[in-house]
Design a protein around this motif. Structure first.
Motif: not given
Length: 159
Positions: A60-74
């Motif tokens: 997960a690449f995200f803003k530290t305010t909580g908004e996830v910009e990229k998520e990969i679950i594999t």
């Protein structure tokens, strides 16, 4: 001897972490974490076996305010893991997550010098070509990628 040294490196790396556990559900599932842009953004890599069904890992690449910009679950078997080969003065490991034609290579390294601080980052790849190289904020790297690398290797040989 290599395992003892890596355990000491892991202990040192976790004490300098500026962030961990914002995305990963359980702190012990954090395999890598760091911040970017003076703490405005972050990345976490998790072993989801601790908190979800299946033998998976998450990026997960995200803003530290909580908004996830990229998520990969594999599943771990689909990851590319490169363990340190034991040669040289720098210890390093990488794990690459894929989403379509893009790869997100999470890496860390440390000089074997006892005063060294671990560094890390993300290389964003498209069809094998490097599009971007992001370097973690100084002192923010927390890593346990060796454990994830071993889990990936085990998943790739398991039936």
């Amino acid at each position: 001897m290599k395992q003892i040294f890596l355990a000491l490196v892991f202990s040192a790396a976790t004490t300098t972490a500026a962030l961990a556990g914002q995305y990963c559900t359980l702190d012990e599932s954090v395999m890598f974490a760091c911040t970017f842009n003076d703490g405005k953004k972050a990345v976490e890599v998790c072993d989801t076996t601790y908190w979800a069904e299946g033998d998976n890992a998450a990026y997960a690449f995200f803003k530290t305010t909580g908004e996830v910009e990229k998520e990969i679950i594999t599943d771990k078997a689909s990851l590319i893991a490169t363990p340190w080969n034991g040669v040289g003065n720098t210890i390093w490991e990488t794990v690459t997550f894929y989403s379509d034609d893009y790869g997100y290579e999470v890496w860390w390294s440390i000089d074997r010098n006892s005063d060294a601080v671990p560094v890390g980052g993300i290389n964003v790849l498209q069809n094998g070509a490097t599009l971007a190289e992001l370097t973690c904020d100084a002192g923010s790297v927390q890593q346990n990628l060796g454990t994830l690398v071993e889990a990936v290797e085990a998943a790739q040989v398991s039936p």
